[in-house]
Scaffold this active site. Structure first.
Site, PDB file in Angstrom:
ATOM      1  N   GLU A 165     -12.564  15.221   6.651  1.00  0.00           N
ATOM      2  CA  GLU A 165     -12.696  14.625   5.322  1.00  0.00           C
ATOM      3  C   GLU A 165     -11.341  14.004   5.041  1.00  0.00           C
ATOM      4  OE1 GLU A 165     -11.696  14.275   1.949  1.00  0.00           O
ATOM      5  OE2 GLU A 165     -12.455  16.219   1.224  1.00  0.00           O
ATOM      6  N   GLY A 213      -7.645  16.144   5.487  1.00  0.00           N
ATOM      7  CA  GLY A 213      -6.271  15.648   5.563  1.00  0.00           C
ATOM      8  C   GLY A 213      -6.250  14.141   5.676  1.00  0.00           C
ATOM      9  N   SER A 214      -5.190  13.654   6.319  1.00  0.00           N
ATOM     10  CA  SER A 214      -4.969  12.205   6.331  1.00  0.00           C
ATOM     11  C   SER A 214      -5.818  11.521   7.400  1.00  0.00           C
ATOM     12  CB  SER A 214      -3.497  11.906   6.603  1.00  0.00           C
ATOM     13  OG  SER A 214      -3.184  12.217   7.950  1.00  0.00           O
ATOM     14  N   GLY A 219      -6.312  12.892  11.131  1.00  0.00           N
ATOM     15  CA  GLY A 219      -7.736  13.136  11.359  1.00  0.00           C
ATOM     16  C   GLY A 219      -8.267  12.333  12.530  1.00  0.00           C
ATOM     17  N   CYS A 226      -8.838  14.437  -3.446  1.00  0.00           N
ATOM     18  CA  CYS A 226      -9.545  13.483  -2.576  1.00  0.00           C
ATOM     19  C   CYS A 226     -10.358  12.519  -3.422  1.00  0.00           C
ATOM     20  CB  CYS A 226     -10.527  14.189  -1.647  1.00  0.00           C
ATOM     21  SG  CYS A 226      -9.834  15.589  -0.803  1.00  0.00           S
TER      22      CYS A 226
END
Lengths: 521, 521
Positions: free
Chosen positions: B269, B245-246, B250, B306
């Site tokens: 990630e 996620g962001s 995160g 991503c």
């Protein structure tokens, strides 16, 4: 013994290949006499720390690309240079720690063995690298060539340990594995053996010069104030930290690393009570021998090993009564001795006083007393399993020659202790083979709380080899996924990288399909 | 398309093998119509979260000891059950995300492929285990038998990603690798595709029943409030976290994990701009083709990968002018489209507005506009290298179909950008082989800032294989030492254990000297 004094020791920091010049601020001490030694040291200023990390950062740009064979030669030369100066190094360490010369000679051998193990692993890698070959025909999409290798993380800060002035200090396992991985290093020398650190640093200096390593590949800062440590781990140039020491300090530094703008790995090996589980049938047969072996193990380094067996768990029986009798007798025969520092001695004595005053604890025996206040007495205590389970205080590590015998009513109580153990570096199970086979639930419960599970052996003595794990669930270490001893210790200072569709002409040698350790799919 | 509605979707949590019953609190949305769907979901209460983690903790005691072959069968059966329901799953995911059916079918295949890869690795292990045999004759001390294996960490919390409703969600890579490692799982379903999560959870439920897995091996909690997430990662039963996620969310969760009484690994990630470095000679030869390939790659999933290539770095030249012309033309021909959620669309538009208003940025082209406010336009921007280097704002990821072309005056400026890159999941270098050979300093600088370095290919499309690395230096991921895709992803949820002097009769099969993957010394 040779007469060492300030003329052998500059007391300065070693940064970017040169010794700095600063005022002197502190001395190391002789813990046996409890007197300051003639060695005087500078406490690193903020500028010194910044210079050291900047040197390590600058050197990393070159060192990271130096071929594994040259790194191996550097590590082997460090070992050679330590061996060449072993007399002065061990004599100085003996002055600063009070540890026996034989032990320090053995520890020097171990330190050099570690350096040589990593060197050997660089020349004949034991790790796997994976290559998935391209398949341009694959539908619906072609498969690219991908190869998995590793890169070094960057400059590493290493904190020397109090209890292993050589094997876990200046050129110890953290430094050796970081240099092997391709990382440059800044060591903060432990103030209790700062002169030993300087002599080892000089061996590294000679090796770096002989091997034509970049200035700044290795740096030493001396210091006694907490600011040196906190500045070091929060410096943006530092990319990982190796630490061996107390839970309290380790956790402070770990939290600082996690809260950085860019968090970095912190590898703290923080200690352990290393419980000894003794099963009834073996206890019945070998009570005296087990008790004597326990005392020998817990007295190594006067109890100041990370793997010192500080907790014994057994079920009430005639065998246990025999065990206690021998334990009492053997402990009572032990001498008092100095600790690594007078601070460690004072902490041990305070912890022991609190435990002995605890109404749930019974004193089994203490070694001989000493008129010297900073000498500590080996001690065996006893507590009922329920009281042990109910008290986090009793479960804490006492750093020094103390063990707590936990008496269980039955096997169920022993299992409960195994299940509720805090994270440990090690635990041992002592039993006949037949009773080990019958106690697999207990063994499994123990395994999930330790980094190394040992059968019918004591935990002291950490073998330096490929299959060692020296680490364990928190609070034994801050990162249970890693080891600080053995071949896998190097992986702490590396991270993976995938090379995709890289032309063979520029592909790193270690991921070519015929390189040793490459598995091709 | 089948008409899916609430009757197929309970909206509840799945805990300890059963569906809970709670009031409904939120709906998932159709991001194309920007309307709420008929699916209604419960937001997990504190009690529900506690029940889920307790179930995972209880199940772990059994699941951790289940043989690798049975875990493999479980993973393969999950894949079978997802395939068996692929029509409903992809149709539901299409409603909830707006992603094309073909893409979702491909993603389902990838999800099942991941499960089967870990299953295959359990049956034919590709990792090494090390055994150092005993040597009772060694002097001065005998050498014990030591064997290095791994144990699962414990219950794992997994956060489903917005952009891969299948491959990085309920039964995605984190769940697959955790289950493969022997960990039980609590998934927090992403609220943007909660119904898809439920259908995948039901496939896992069927597989768990068929394979006779302990209740609680897999649990799903649905939620839309931050409290669900923060409670989950701070619950003492949870031993590791997988997150995609962001950076903002995160980092919040990573900090919570690090500050626990007992810190745990957090694998976040967090995204990347995946810079594309184009070398001059290739650019001269293939300007148009390179530009068209860039647009195809950055439009995959409407830029919500991503690995979407969000930065292009090239040196001013005629070739670059040609490249820009094709880029402008191809971008202008792209349609506006919905994003995964209206929130993501709004963030994209706001970021873009700020960038376009920046006087140092030039708009190269935008795709067609749309009357729908929640549809976003593909966009190409241009900035001079110096302005890019000076602005952390311009260097940030714009999640969506936007790329920034960074124009360099010369090769030195390109190298500076490579050296100053923030951590990235990937970067590509496009060049003729001869110029790659001549640019190894540039390539090395890039490699040290990325998890995967790619040559003459685009970064979108992460191959699921042994040698993949999907992760990178912070802030690409929170733990650069690990990958969330490929065989090595399983290692995130394991830790080492050393068995010392363990009798053969009770030694785990996988560290026996004749087990596959065991290296004996």
């Amino acid at each position: 013994m040779t007469d060492f004094n300030q003329q052998n020791i500059s007391g300065q920091h070693f940064i970017n290949g040169a010794w700095t010049s600063e005022t002197t601020d502190f001395c190391s001490n002789n813990p046996v006499t409890n007197q300051a030694l003639a060695f005087k040291f500078a406490n690193a200023s903020a500028e010194i720390v910044t210079n050291a990390t900047a040197a390590a950062k600058q050197a990393f740009k070159q060192y990271r690309s130096i071929a594994p064979e040259r790194r191996a030669a550097f590590l082997n030369t460090i070992a050679d240079e330590i061996q060449a100066d072993i007399e002065a190094i061990t004599a100085t360490a003996h002055l600063e720690t009070g540890l026996p010369m034989a032990r320090l000679q053995g520890e020097t051998g171990r330190t050099c063995g570690q350096l040589r193990l990593f060197a050997a692993n660089l020349i004949n890698p034991i790790d796997n690298r994976y290559v998935d070959l391209a398949n341009p025909e694959r539908a619906p999409l072609p498969k690219p060539d991908t190869r998995l290798s590793t890169l070094p993380l960057g400059p590493v800060a290493v904190f020397g340990a109090s209890n292993f002035p050589l094997a876990f200090s200046t050129a110890g396992g953290d430094t050796a594995s970081a240099l092997a991985a391709g990382c440059t290093v800044v060591v903060k020398g432990h103030p209790a053996h700062a002169a030993t650190s300087e002599l080892v640093c000089k061996a590294i200096e000679r090796a770096a010069n002989q091997c034509d390593m970049p200035a700044g590949v290795f740096n030493l800062v001396q210091g006694v104030t907490p600011e040196v440590s906190t500045q070091l781990v929060t410096d943006s140039a530092i990319r990982a930290v190796g630490f061996t020491g107390s839970l309290k300090v380790g956790r402070i530094l770990a939290d600082l690393c996690a809260s950085r703008a860019e968090p970095i790995p912190f590898y703290g090996e923080l200690g352990s009570t290393n419980p000894q589980f003794i099963l009834p049938q073996l206890l019945e047969q070998q009570a005296q021998e087990l008790a004597s072996t326990q005392v020998q193990s817990m007295l190594m380094g006067h109890g100041q090993f990370c793997t010192s067996p500080g907790v014994i768990v057994a079920i009430k029986s005639d065998g246990l009564n025999q065990y206690k009798a021998t334990l009492a007798q053997d402990i009572a025969a032990q001498s008092a001795a100095s600790m690594l520092t007078s601070g460690i001695a004072a902490t041990y004595q305070a912890q022991l006083e609190t435990l002995i005053a605890n109404p749930n604890i019974e004193l089994i025996a203490q070694g001989e007393s000493s008129p010297a206040n900073h000498f500590t007495r080996p001690t065996a205590l006893k507590v009922a399993a329920n009281d042990f389970l109910a008290s986090s205080e009793i479960q804490q590590e006492v750093f020094g020659p103390c063990a707590v015998l936990v008496e269980c009513d039955d096997a169920a109580q022993m299992l409960l202790i195994a299940e509720q153990l805090e994270g440990q570096l090690t635990a041992s199970v002592h039993g006949l083979e037949a009773e080990l086979i019958n106690n697999q639930t207990l063994i499994e419960a123990i395994a999930f709380n330790v980094g190394r599970i040992i059968f019918n052996q004591m935990p002291t003595g950490v073998e330096v080899c490929h299959s060692m794990n020296h680490g364990g669930p928190y609070p034994a270490s801050t990162d249970s996924r890693t080891t600080s001893v053995g071949s896998a210790a190097m992986a702490r200072f590396e991270r993976p990288i995938c090379y995709q569709n890289m032309p063979t002409s520029i592909l790193p040698e270690r991921v070519s399909v015929d390189a040793q350790g490459v598995k091709t799919f």
